[in-house]
Design an enzyme around this catalytic site. Structure first.
Site, PDB file in Angstrom:
ATOM      1  CE  LYS A  81      -4.491   1.054   0.545  1.00 12.31           C
ATOM      2  NZ  LYS A  81      -5.678   0.357   0.091  1.00 12.31           N
ATOM      3  N   GLY A 183     -24.316   3.382   4.753  1.00 14.71           N
ATOM      4  CA  GLY A 183     -23.541   3.869   3.613  1.00 14.71           C
ATOM      5  C   GLY A 183     -24.148   3.397   2.311  1.00 14.71           C
ATOM      6  N   GLY A 185     -23.139   4.451  -0.870  1.00  8.31           N
ATOM      7  CA  GLY A 185     -22.285   4.912  -1.974  1.00  8.31           C
ATOM      8  C   GLY A 185     -22.135   3.818  -3.010  1.00  8.31           C
ATOM      9  CB  VAL A 187     -19.459  -0.773  -1.636  1.00 11.25           C
ATOM     10  CG1 VAL A 187     -19.715  -2.137  -1.024  1.00 11.25           C
ATOM     11  CG2 VAL A 187     -18.111  -0.765  -2.348  1.00 11.25           C
TER      12      VAL A 187
HETATM   13  P1  NAD Z   1     -18.256   5.694  -1.361  1.00 13.69           P
HETATM   14  O1  NAD Z   1     -17.532   6.932  -1.019  1.00 13.69           O
HETATM   15  O2  NAD Z   1     -18.806   5.518  -2.744  1.00 13.69           O
HETATM   16  O3  NAD Z   1     -19.488   5.476  -0.362  1.00 13.69           O
HETATM   17  C1  NAD Z   1     -19.388   5.618   1.019  1.00 13.69           C
HETATM   18  C2  NAD Z   1     -20.722   6.172   1.491  1.00 13.69           C
HETATM   19  O4  NAD Z   1     -20.747   6.147   2.920  1.00 13.69           O
HETATM   20  C3  NAD Z   1     -20.948   7.627   1.067  1.00 13.69           C
HETATM   21  O5  NAD Z   1     -22.222   7.737   0.453  1.00 13.69           O
HETATM   22  C4  NAD Z   1     -20.873   8.392   2.395  1.00 13.69           C
HETATM   23  O6  NAD Z   1     -21.690   9.547   2.408  1.00 13.69           O
HETATM   24  C5  NAD Z   1     -21.342   7.349   3.368  1.00 13.69           C
HETATM   25  N1  NAD Z   1     -20.969   7.568   4.788  1.00 13.69           N
HETATM   26  C6  NAD Z   1     -19.815   8.054   5.281  1.00 13.69           C
HETATM   27  N2  NAD Z   1     -19.876   8.086   6.631  1.00 13.69           N
HETATM   28  C7  NAD Z   1     -21.077   7.575   6.984  1.00 13.69           C
HETATM   29  C8  NAD Z   1     -21.730   7.321   8.215  1.00 13.69           C
HETATM   30  N3  NAD Z   1     -21.146   7.621   9.380  1.00 13.69           N
HETATM   31  N4  NAD Z   1     -22.963   6.786   8.204  1.00 13.69           N
HETATM   32  C9  NAD Z   1     -23.578   6.492   7.041  1.00 13.69           C
HETATM   33  N5  NAD Z   1     -23.009   6.717   5.830  1.00 13.69           N
HETATM   34  C10 NAD Z   1     -21.783   7.247   5.800  1.00 13.69           C
HETATM   35  O7  NAD Z   1     -17.257   4.493  -0.989  1.00 13.69           O
HETATM   36  P2  NAD Z   1     -17.359   2.977  -1.430  1.00 13.69           P
HETATM   37  O8  NAD Z   1     -16.453   2.741  -2.590  1.00 13.69           O
HETATM   38  O9  NAD Z   1     -18.802   2.588  -1.520  1.00 13.69           O
HETATM   39  O10 NAD Z   1     -16.687   2.245  -0.186  1.00 13.69           O
HETATM   40  C11 NAD Z   1     -17.389   2.011   1.014  1.00 13.69           C
HETATM   41  C12 NAD Z   1     -16.527   1.209   1.970  1.00 13.69           C
HETATM   42  O11 NAD Z   1     -16.155  -0.022   1.366  1.00 13.69           O
HETATM   43  C13 NAD Z   1     -15.207   1.877   2.379  1.00 13.69           C
HETATM   44  O12 NAD Z   1     -14.899   1.515   3.707  1.00 13.69           O
HETATM   45  C14 NAD Z   1     -14.190   1.263   1.432  1.00 13.69           C
HETATM   46  O13 NAD Z   1     -12.881   1.302   1.986  1.00 13.69           O
HETATM   47  C15 NAD Z   1     -14.729  -0.150   1.364  1.00 13.69           C
HETATM   48  N6  NAD Z   1     -14.324  -0.892   0.155  1.00 13.69           N
HETATM   49  C16 NAD Z   1     -14.639  -0.407  -1.072  1.00 13.69           C
HETATM   50  C17 NAD Z   1     -14.279  -1.142  -2.206  1.00 13.69           C
HETATM   51  C18 NAD Z   1     -14.648  -0.674  -3.596  1.00 13.69           C
HETATM   52  O14 NAD Z   1     -14.513  -1.478  -4.537  1.00 13.69           O
HETATM   53  N7  NAD Z   1     -15.132   0.548  -3.788  1.00 13.69           N
HETATM   54  C19 NAD Z   1     -13.587  -2.361  -2.064  1.00 13.69           C
HETATM   55  C20 NAD Z   1     -13.295  -2.830  -0.784  1.00 13.69           C
HETATM   56  C21 NAD Z   1     -13.678  -2.085   0.319  1.00 13.69           C
END
Ligand code: NAD
Length: 354
Positions: A81, A183, A185, A187
């Site tokens: 990383k 959340g 977003g 995922v």
């Molecule tokens: P994203 O930024 O698209 O979505 C995250 C969402 O969570 C946003 O809509 C944000 O407003 C919301 N959020 C933040 N704090 C919050 C809270 N306290 N309560 C409720 N909602 C809240 O990110 P993502 O790509 O969907 O990733 C989400 C999680 O999954 C992260 O922890 C990321 O590290 C993990 N992850 C993502 C991937 C990927 O492929 N994108 C892969 C592995 C792990």
């Protein structure tokens, strides 16, 4: 001065490189935890840290996490990383990215980078101008591996939730099963759509309330305030936002049978895994259930280097193995009394020869 190798998060990492380029103002840390299974693969985070110690801790912890995640996903990649230490205004320049790319190239393929928080596909395309050791680049055509990892991560989590529901509740379908999603977003939104298609009852929450409300309207779901979602009475709590939410207070508030979601580093400390188990809550270890994205990104990289088929079906085939891996962890947990996170850590350590 405290040496970083005396930190709890230092785990005999193979290499920790501090990259300084005064001309562009770049300060970055590249941490390679293990290359036992292949080149250390993991994204680059661009973040403003309160102090350099926090950045070092993040790099060490995240690179070890990638070793475990890649090993458990059956990928021929190790764990690495990078973090770029941004200033308070998060100033990012092409010169900084160029200097960073040169450092990655200088490692000669021992580290393969990709996007993480604060780094876009366009940033990675710029990095790829100067080094070949990059994945997560835009791909052409719908049938190619790679591109946005979010939907692949969501697919793996959906399949993992189904496996947990089968294991804990004895149900073959999520129809009528109540899932509370933190959340919505990339995922969490994808997980919600897949669950809704199969008839699950959903409660959605996001700090951007309009985002959760719009998705809830589309899917016929309920919403909850972001400070209330963890105490919603449900079958499955699915964290897809922040890490470290499973702390003493968070676990005490849960009113569910299963925790299964995509957020990285959900357990605040190692003792929180056994704490969940003690409450009778089935936990799907985060780095096992959320591996769909890294599977896609890695196959994209291997395909570009003629080491794997470039077929999206290969990605789907590997993601479909996530439920079986979880089931194996839960069975071993029940047989040994160790919590699922402890079982998964042990399996990952065996795979990487630690
Ligand atoms: P994203 O930024 O698209 O979505 C995250 C969402 O969570 C946003 O809509 C944000 O407003 C919301 N959020 C933040 N704090 C919050 C809270 N306290 N309560 C409720 N909602 C809240 O990110 P993502 O790509 O969907 O990733 C989400 C999680 O999954 C992260 O922890 C990321 O590290 C993990 N992850 C993502 C991937 C990927 O492929 N994108 C892969 C592995 C792990």
């Amino acid at each position: 001065m405290t040496a970083f190798w005396t930190e709890a998060d230092y785990d005999d990492h193979e290499l920790v490189e501090v990259v300084r380029d005064p001309k562009s103002g770049l300060t970055a840390i590249i941490a390679l935890h293990s290359t036992h299974l292949g080149p250390g693969a993991g994204g680059t985070r661009f973040w403003h840290y309160a102090n350099p110690e926090d950045a070092m801790r993040d790099a060490l912890r995240l690179s070890r996490g990638m070793s475990y995640k890649n090993a458990m996903a059956g990928l021929p990649m190790g764990g690495g990383k990078a973090v770029i230490l941004a200033d308070a205004d998060k100033t990012k320049t092409p010169e900084m990215l160029a200097a960073f790319a040169d450092a990655v190239e200088g490692l000669g393929g021992r580290y393969v980078t990709a996007e993480d928080v604060g780094i876009s596909e366009a940033d990675m395309a710029a990095v790829a101008q100067r080094t070949q050791y990059v994945s997560g680049l835009p791909v052409e055509g719908e049938d190619a591996a790679g591109g946005d990892p979010g939907p692949f991560t969501a697919l793996g989590i959906f399949l993992g939730i189904k496996a947990a529901v089968k294991h804990k509740l004895g149900k073959d379908s999520v129809e009528g099963v109540h899932v509370a999603i933190q959340g919505t977003g990339s995922v969490g939104g994808g997980v919600a759509r897949l669950l809704a298609k199969e008839g699950a009852k959903l409660t959605l929450s996001d700090i951007h309330e309009d985002r959760a409300a719009a998705l809830a309207a589309e899917l016929g779901a309920d919403t909850a305030a972001s400070d209330a979602i963890m105490s919603v009475a449900c079958d499955v709590f699915s964290p897809n936002a922040l890490g470290a939410i499973l702390d003493d207070a968070g676990i005490a508030r849960l009113d569910c049978q299963v925790v299964a979601g995509g957020a990285n580093n959900q357990l605040q400390r190692p003792e929180h895994g056994p704490m969940l188990a003690k409450r009778g809550i089935l936990y799907a270890p985060d780095y096992v259930i959320n591996a769909g994205g890294i599977i896609s990104v890695t196959l994209e990289y291997l395909c570009r280097n003629d080491k794997a088929p470039c077929d999206i079906n290969e990605v789907r085939k590997r993601i479909a193995q996530i439920p079986g891996r979880l089931e194996q962890i839960w069975q071993e947990s029940e047989a040994t009394g160790a919590s699922p996170d402890q079982v998964a850590d042990r399996m990952a350590q065996d795979l990487i020869g630690r």
